[in-house]
Design a protein around this motif. Structure first.
Motif, mmCIF file in Angstrom:
data_model
loop_
_atom_site.group_PDB
_atom_site.id
_atom_site.type_symbol
_atom_site.label_atom_id
_atom_site.label_comp_id
_atom_site.label_asym_id
_atom_site.label_seq_id
_atom_site.Cartn_x
_atom_site.Cartn_y
_atom_site.Cartn_z
ATOM 1 N N ASN A 94 11.223 -29.153 30.432
ATOM 2 C CA ASN A 94 9.789 -29.090 30.712
ATOM 3 C C ASN A 94 8.968 -28.729 29.481
ATOM 4 O O ASN A 94 7.786 -28.394 29.591
ATOM 5 N N GLY A 95 9.581 -28.776 28.326
ATOM 6 C CA GLY A 95 8.868 -28.460 27.100
ATOM 7 C C GLY A 95 8.759 -26.967 26.849
ATOM 8 O O GLY A 95 9.609 -26.177 27.282
ATOM 9 N N LEU A 96 7.738 -26.579 26.152
ATOM 10 C CA LEU A 96 7.562 -25.201 25.700
ATOM 11 C C LEU A 96 7.467 -24.223 26.881
ATOM 12 O O LEU A 96 6.684 -24.448 27.814
ATOM 13 N N PRO A 97 8.238 -23.134 26.871
ATOM 14 C CA PRO A 97 8.169 -22.174 27.978
ATOM 15 C C PRO A 97 6.941 -21.281 27.888
ATOM 16 O O PRO A 97 6.424 -21.021 26.802
ATOM 17 N N LYS A 98 6.504 -20.802 29.029
ATOM 18 C CA LYS A 98 5.388 -19.859 29.100
ATOM 19 C C LYS A 98 5.974 -18.453 29.067
ATOM 20 O O LYS A 98 6.764 -18.075 29.922
ATOM 21 N N ILE A 99 5.547 -17.657 28.079
ATOM 22 C CA ILE A 99 6.064 -16.304 27.940
ATOM 23 C C ILE A 99 5.028 -15.272 28.383
ATOM 24 O O ILE A 99 5.323 -14.374 29.157
ATOM 25 N N HIS A 100 3.793 -15.409 27.919
ATOM 26 C CA HIS A 100 2.733 -14.472 28.305
ATOM 27 C C HIS A 100 1.518 -15.221 28.834
ATOM 28 O O HIS A 100 1.135 -16.253 28.294
ATOM 29 N N GLU A 101 0.925 -14.675 29.880
ATOM 30 C CA GLU A 101 -0.313 -15.226 30.423
ATOM 31 C C GLU A 101 -1.515 -14.677 29.652
ATOM 32 O O GLU A 101 -1.573 -13.488 29.356
ATOM 33 N N HIS A 102 -2.442 -15.559 29.319
ATOM 34 C CA HIS A 102 -3.697 -15.132 28.699
ATOM 35 C C HIS A 102 -4.872 -15.744 29.450
ATOM 36 O O HIS A 102 -5.579 -15.062 30.178
ATOM 37 N N ASP A 103 -5.025 -17.049 29.319
ATOM 38 C CA ASP A 103 -6.148 -17.723 29.965
ATOM 39 C C ASP A 103 -5.708 -18.623 31.109
ATOM 40 O O ASP A 103 -6.477 -19.450 31.590
ATOM 41 N N GLY A 104 -4.466 -18.470 31.544
ATOM 42 C CA GLY A 104 -3.974 -19.283 32.638
ATOM 43 C C GLY A 104 -3.718 -20.729 32.281
ATOM 44 O O GLY A 104 -3.572 -21.575 33.165
ATOM 45 N N LYS A 105 -3.651 -21.032 30.998
ATOM 46 C CA LYS A 105 -3.427 -22.405 30.560
ATOM 47 C C LYS A 105 -1.934 -22.683 30.399
ATOM 48 O O LYS A 105 -1.139 -21.770 30.198
ATOM 49 N N ALA A 106 -1.587 -23.947 30.495
ATOM 50 C CA ALA A 106 -0.200 -24.352 30.286
ATOM 51 C C ALA A 106 0.163 -24.233 28.810
ATOM 52 O O ALA A 106 -0.677 -24.464 27.940
ATOM 53 N N PRO A 107 1.406 -23.868 28.511
ATOM 54 C CA PRO A 107 1.825 -23.809 27.106
ATOM 55 C C PRO A 107 1.880 -25.201 26.499
ATOM 56 O O PRO A 107 2.222 -26.172 27.181
ATOM 57 N N GLN A 108 1.527 -25.297 25.229
ATOM 58 C CA GLN A 108 1.547 -26.584 24.540
ATOM 59 C C GLN A 108 2.148 -26.422 23.149
ATOM 60 O O GLN A 108 1.932 -25.407 22.479
ATOM 61 N N ALA A 109 2.875 -27.437 22.731
ATOM 62 C CA ALA A 109 3.441 -27.486 21.379
ATOM 63 C C ALA A 109 2.783 -28.643 20.636
ATOM 64 O O ALA A 109 2.813 -29.781 21.108
ATOM 65 N N PHE A 110 2.175 -28.334 19.509
ATOM 66 C CA PHE A 110 1.523 -29.341 18.683
ATOM 67 C C PHE A 110 2.245 -29.422 17.343
ATOM 68 O O PHE A 110 2.879 -28.457 16.901
ATOM 69 N N GLY A 111 2.131 -30.553 16.697
ATOM 70 C CA GLY A 111 2.801 -30.701 15.413
ATOM 71 C C GLY A 111 2.033 -31.582 14.448
ATOM 72 O O GLY A 111 1.118 -32.312 14.827
ATOM 73 N N ILE A 112 2.419 -31.470 13.195
ATOM 74 C CA ILE A 112 1.981 -32.398 12.160
ATOM 75 C C ILE A 112 3.233 -33.055 11.592
ATOM 76 O O ILE A 112 4.226 -32.371 11.285
ATOM 77 N N PHE A 113 3.187 -34.371 11.490
ATOM 78 C CA PHE A 113 4.322 -35.153 11.012
ATOM 79 C C PHE A 113 3.994 -35.757 9.649
ATOM 80 O O PHE A 113 2.873 -36.201 9.418
ATOM 81 N N VAL A 114 4.985 -35.760 8.779
ATOM 82 C CA VAL A 114 4.888 -36.447 7.488
ATOM 83 C C VAL A 114 6.028 -37.444 7.427
ATOM 84 O O VAL A 114 7.203 -37.062 7.438
#
Length: 213
Positions: free
Chosen positions: A145-165
């Motif tokens: 399911n992708g990045l796990p949620k560890i701490h709640e802050h704003d109730g948003k889903a965890p997201q992983a972003f990247g930059i590729f070269v």
């Protein structure tokens, strides 16, 4: 040109033979020193579980220093403002395109500042969301399911972003997850053991992916 080729070859050899990691210190007033027990705990976990040999004496390096080139993996965190000078941005860009890897973990409140500063590093690149089937989510442990949620802050889903070269993931930005809090000593945040285990396993995935790609 000859100097650049020689530099990149030297850096490549350093990255191949080194498993040391470091904390990235930056300007702007953001607390780059957040979560002091996080990285030591992650290193111990990796050394015990995924056959790494990372130096447990974790150093701090400044973003504008050539010292960053000694480390194949840099970790950056904080809650607030981030500022990169033009020299900082150029140094970090050269590090990343020559084989280095940067993991930025938003410890809550960092996102608007770091996204702006990353435009200095890669003016023509955008942070893109990493799909759940990417290798970083299964490098050592499966996170279907992708990045796990560890701490709640704003109730948003965890997201992983990247930059590729050139199709290589050089920078990972973890948002609304707070992995570093899960890596900290248990008494710091009183997270349940299964939550800490998820955070450490995802951290191990990041380390393993960075070392092998």
């Amino acid at each position: 040109m000859k100097f650049i080729v020689t530099l990149y070859f030297t850096l490549f050899n350093l990255f191949i033979f080194s498993q040391d990691i470091a904390i990235l210190k930056y300007k702007g007033g953001g607390d780059w020193y957040s979560n002091p027990t996080a990285l030591p705990n992650l290193v111990k976990y990796c050394n015990n579980n995924i056959d790494t040999s990372i130096n447990e004496n974790i150093q701090t390096v400044e973003v504008g220093s050539t010292d960053i080139f000694q480390f194949p993996f840099l970790h950056m965190t904080g809650h607030g403002n981030v500022f990169f000078s033009e020299d900082d941005a150029e140094n970090l860009r050269n590090y990343l395109i020559s084989g280095g890897f940067l993991h930025i973990d938003d410890n809550y409140g960092m996102e608007p500042y770091i996204t702006k500063e990353l435009k200095k590093v890669f003016p023509n690149s955008e942070l893109v969301e990493i799909p759940k089937d990417h290798d970083i989510f299964k490098a050592a442990y499966e996170f279907s399911n992708g990045l796990p949620k560890i701490h709640e802050h704003d109730g948003k889903a965890p997201q992983a972003f990247g930059i590729f070269v050139e199709n290589r993931l050089v920078l990972l930005f973890t948002f609304e997850s707070d992995l570093g809090d899960g890596w900290e000593d248990q008494e710091v945040h009183n997270d349940p053991e299964d939550v800490r285990e998820k955070a450490l396993k995802m951290g191990a995935n990041i380390i393993k992916y960075a070392f092998e790609n």
